[in-house]
Enzyme design. Structure first.
Site, PDB file in Angstrom:
ATOM      1  N   HIS A   1      34.964 -39.681  10.063  1.00  0.00           N
ATOM      2  CA  HIS A   1      34.015 -40.266  11.329  1.00  0.00           C
ATOM      3  C   HIS A   1      34.741 -40.770  12.538  1.00  0.00           C
ATOM      4  O   HIS A   1      34.309 -40.707  13.526  1.00  0.00           O
ATOM      5  CB  HIS A   1      33.165 -41.259  10.728  1.00  0.00           C
ATOM      6  CG  HIS A   1      32.017 -40.818   9.930  1.00  0.00           C
ATOM      7  ND1 HIS A   1      30.955 -40.414  10.392  1.00  0.00           N
ATOM      8  CD2 HIS A   1      31.635 -41.028   8.641  1.00  0.00           C
ATOM      9  CE1 HIS A   1      29.923 -39.955   9.364  1.00  0.00           C
ATOM     10  NE2 HIS A   1      30.390 -40.553   8.238  1.00  0.00           N
TER      11      HIS A   1
ATOM     12  N   CYS B   1      25.557 -38.739   3.532  1.00  0.00           N
ATOM     13  CA  CYS B   1      26.044 -39.596   4.662  1.00  0.00           C
ATOM     14  C   CYS B   1      24.903 -40.476   5.002  1.00  0.00           C
ATOM     15  O   CYS B   1      23.826 -39.846   5.284  1.00  0.00           O
ATOM     16  CB  CYS B   1      26.625 -38.635   5.559  1.00  0.00           C
ATOM     17  SG  CYS B   1      27.223 -39.593   7.036  1.00  0.00           S
TER      18      CYS B   1
ATOM     19  N   HIS C   1      36.132 -38.701   4.074  1.00  0.00           N
ATOM     20  CA  HIS C   1      34.943 -38.639   4.662  1.00  0.00           C
ATOM     21  C   HIS C   1      34.953 -39.676   5.790  1.00  0.00           C
ATOM     22  O   HIS C   1      34.156 -39.181   6.934  1.00  0.00           O
ATOM     23  CB  HIS C   1      33.885 -38.721   3.449  1.00  0.00           C
ATOM     24  CG  HIS C   1      32.332 -38.939   4.324  1.00  0.00           C
ATOM     25  ND1 HIS C   1      31.428 -37.912   3.829  1.00  0.00           N
ATOM     26  CD2 HIS C   1      31.789 -39.612   4.922  1.00  0.00           C
ATOM     27  CE1 HIS C   1      30.399 -38.101   4.488  1.00  0.00           C
ATOM     28  NE2 HIS C   1      30.241 -39.217   5.226  1.00  0.00           N
ATOM     29  N   GLU C   2      35.293 -41.031   5.405  1.00  0.00           N
ATOM     30  CA  GLU C   2      34.868 -42.138   6.434  1.00  0.00           C
ATOM     31  C   GLU C   2      35.850 -41.915   7.562  1.00  0.00           C
ATOM     32  O   GLU C   2      35.608 -42.077   8.688  1.00  0.00           O
ATOM     33  CB  GLU C   2      35.112 -43.439   5.616  1.00  0.00           C
ATOM     34  CG  GLU C   2      34.319 -43.755   4.505  1.00  0.00           C
ATOM     35  CD  GLU C   2      32.787 -43.719   5.119  1.00  0.00           C
ATOM     36  OE1 GLU C   2      32.339 -43.703   6.179  1.00  0.00           O
ATOM     37  OE2 GLU C   2      31.852 -43.608   3.880  1.00  0.00           O
TER      38      GLU C   2
HETATM   39 ZN    ZN Z   1      29.266 -40.638   6.548  1.00  0.00          ZN
END
Ligand code: ZN
Length: 188
Positions: free
Chosen positions: A145, A99, A141-142
């Site tokens: 966030h 990341c 994953h995105e």
């Molecule tokens: Zn990330």
């Protein structure tokens, strides 16, 4: 357009829930400018994806890669107010994730291997699609966030948390022997 500063783990902007974007404003200069700057930032830091809170904008906007066109060139999706639905909770894909907000480190995370995504695109159109494998992991994953979640929160085995160099040296090989597990090393 500008290369933006990337927030690192520990900065509170990475831990807040992001606000939705009014779809009517997507084609306006503010959102379009943010999309362009996020692209430029992601390319500068060789990311495979980037979420708006990583550049200190706590709104529901991500760029997600991991896919390629017919000629093998990487392609990216812009997703606004995305909703991710797991299609099969039991089929999971594990890999060392990285990341841009956790620079220099890799951690082993296992995630559902197939998802459905509903979102607005950069033109303000509603889109819906399914993804499997690496791109499905990138999107999850995105989108994490946007909820204030980092990949480290999803790690179950801290012995598989390593610096990039050590991950390459000691972990990739060992994991490469395990069948059916794919490994990738992209920053998201
Ligand atoms: Zn990330």
């Amino acid at each position: 357009m500008a290369i933006l500063k990337v927030a690192r783990m520990g900065h509170p902007v990475l831990r807040q829930k992001c606000a939705p974007i009014d779809p009517k404003t997507i084609t306006g200069p503010e959102v379009q400018g943010l999309i362009r700057s996020m692209f430029q930032t992601m390319v500068e830091y060789t990311g495979v994806g980037l979420a708006a809170p990583q550049v200190h904008e706590p709104v529901q906007l991500v760029i997600a890669g991991g896919e390629a066109d017919e000629d093998g060139r990487p392609t990216y999706r812009v997703l606004i107010n995305p909703k991710v639905t797991v299609l099969d909770e039991d089929t999971r894909l594990g890999m060392y994730e990285g990341c841009l907000s956790v620079p220099g480190l890799r951690g082993w995370v296992e995630r559902p291997a197939a998802v459905k995504v509903e979102a607005y695109n950069e033109k303000g159109a509603q889109i819906e699609f399914t993804l499997e494998g690496f791109p499905a992991v990138v999107i999850q994953h995105e989108c994490d966030h946007l909820e204030g979640v980092l990949y480290v929160d999803r790690m179950e085995d801290m012995t598989k948390f390593a610096f990039e160099l050590e991950a390459d040296r000691f972990h990739e090989q060992e994991l490469g022997d395990e069948e059916g597990e794919e490994e990738y090393e992209d920053e998201e």
